[in-house]
Enzyme design. Sequence first.
Site, short mmCIF file in Angstrom:
data_model
loop_
_atom_site.label_atom_id
_atom_site.label_comp_id
_atom_site.label_asym_id
_atom_site.label_seq_id
_atom_site.Cartn_x
_atom_site.Cartn_y
_atom_site.Cartn_z
N GLU A 281 0.81 -1.22 0.00
CA GLU A 281 0.00 0.00 0.00
C GLU A 281 0.84 1.26 0.00
O GLU A 281 0.81 2.03 0.97
CB GLU A 281 -0.81 0.05 1.30
CG GLU A 281 -2.04 -0.74 1.32
CD GLU A 281 -2.58 -0.90 2.73
OE1 GLU A 281 -3.57 -1.59 2.87
OE2 GLU A 281 -2.00 -0.33 3.68
N GLY B 238 2.10 5.02 -0.48
CA GLY B 238 1.53 6.36 -0.65
C GLY B 238 2.65 7.31 -1.03
O GLY B 238 2.84 7.69 -2.18
N ARG B 239 3.48 7.63 -0.03
CA ARG B 239 4.56 8.61 -0.20
C ARG B 239 5.47 8.28 -1.39
O ARG B 239 5.82 9.18 -2.16
CB ARG B 239 5.40 8.62 1.09
CG ARG B 239 6.46 9.69 1.13
CD ARG B 239 7.43 9.47 2.29
NE ARG B 239 6.77 9.06 3.51
CZ ARG B 239 6.42 9.88 4.50
NH1 ARG B 239 6.68 11.16 4.42
NH2 ARG B 239 5.81 9.41 5.58
N TYR C 31 7.09 17.42 12.14
CA TYR C 31 8.14 16.38 12.24
C TYR C 31 9.56 16.92 12.05
O TYR C 31 10.49 16.12 11.88
CB TYR C 31 7.95 15.32 11.14
CG TYR C 31 6.56 14.83 10.89
CD1 TYR C 31 5.86 14.13 11.86
CD2 TYR C 31 5.95 15.02 9.65
CE1 TYR C 31 4.58 13.65 11.60
CE2 TYR C 31 4.68 14.54 9.38
CZ TYR C 31 3.99 13.86 10.37
OH TYR C 31 2.74 13.39 10.10
N CYS D 216 0.72 33.20 11.93
CA CYS D 216 1.01 33.82 13.21
C CYS D 216 1.54 32.78 14.19
O CYS D 216 0.86 32.40 15.14
CB CYS D 216 -0.25 34.46 13.77
SG CYS D 216 -0.93 35.64 12.63
#
Length: 451
Positions: free
Chosen positions: A310, A312-313, A354, A381
């Site tokens: 699976e 993704g990245r 992170y 901000c």
Amino acid sequence: MSLPASDTSKRADQRTTMDLGAVLPKTAAVEDDHLHIGGVDMVELAQQQGTPLYVFDEADLTFRMQEYRRAFRERYPDSDIIYASKSFLNKEVVRLAEREGLCLDVSGGGELACARMVDFPMQRVFVHGNNKTFDELNEAISAGVGRIVVDSRTELRRVAAIAKEHGTTQNIYLRITPGVEADTHEYIRTGCEDSKFGFTMREDFAFTCLEEAINTDNVRLVGLHCHIGSQIFALHSFAEAVEVMVAFMARVRDEYGYAIEELDMGGGLGIAYTAEDEPSSVDDFAETITAAVKRCCAEHDLPLPRLLVEPGRSLTANAGVTLYRVGNMKTLPGIRKYVAIDGGMSDNIRTALYHAEYEPTIANKAGQPRTEIVTLCGKHCESGDAVVIDMPLQVAAVDDIVCVFATGAYNATMASNYNGQPRPAVVFVKDGEARVTTRRETYEDLYSRDM
Ligand code: LLP
């Protein structure tokens, strides 16, 4: 929150854009000092579409989807690639995954809704989530999704009850936490013992629940799932997880005489965010997993299961970049140089969350060496609002277009409207053409839900 102290040992390294290698989208090129992706001039694109802007190299995305399928199928014919849509989701990427023959991992009802809207084949949908609501499960079962990855005993009972209501039998996996500590950031490590995800192997909990799953009507247990974490460089962690999972399948056969037909090893392959990163190739990842499955199944005298992964990245991160415009600058001698861009933690939360690292370049100076160390701060901000901390950049000027690489994964999908910032448009580029696949959010959109 403030930024970590500047690393004054860092030196600008004279590398130019094209020296960034694996960080870049595959069609990146520099012409007349301008960065081009998919044959499109990024400076012109920023001018036309505004900034911040998410840009995807469509050829790169397609290449990676095909590469994953080839790498697994040539080693292991009964295999499938499930695109983890949490890494990047819009209708166009789902259509692309469909055309390339991928399955789709959705977490919850919102991601499922996108798949339904573009008529993605529901049998190829895998539903994830550690706390799927009753409504989400009901939507998934009535839509006829292929597999629900069951995360808890409560959910097992809920799925069975809903399937019964619908007069069907739902194919399910059980998500197991194999107790493998993957070598990555602790927030995105998921396969270890202390995890909110899945059934723990401790005290035989997973095994006991599996017995219940086998004996529950209206669900059919077809497979097991695990996901040990994300941005993993050390491939041996995947092989270790395979060993645990296949041993578990063997025990299920020995004690219950039950055959687990499918094994889903999750995602997690790491990618290059900086020029220093050396991730494993998709081929090495495929070789590690398929070899481990074959070896372990032979050891336990098990037939080979259908194998799924699976990613993704590793499909989306390097295919995507973000363009920003420089607003102002500030040099604090002995501390750092700030270059302020017109986005920030609202379009890329990963740096604040992170301390992720990214490589930037100035798209209108892309052929020049990056001679300064700068921090690209956002417009929000918050002192911790930065996208790039202490990385080399060409000498910036107001109105320059900055490109931050490898932002295709977990940027758009984790974006927010903090400080009333409309979320950026998403543009796909290919063969000299740019197509808006998600339009920029408007101020009206921002308040369209308010009464
Ligand atoms: N399968 C499951 C069940 C997952 O939970 C994930 C990611 C994947 C597959 C895809 O993993 P990938 O191939 O992308 O590593 N927001 C974090 C990443 C969180 C990953 C969540 N699960 C980040 O920005 O680094």
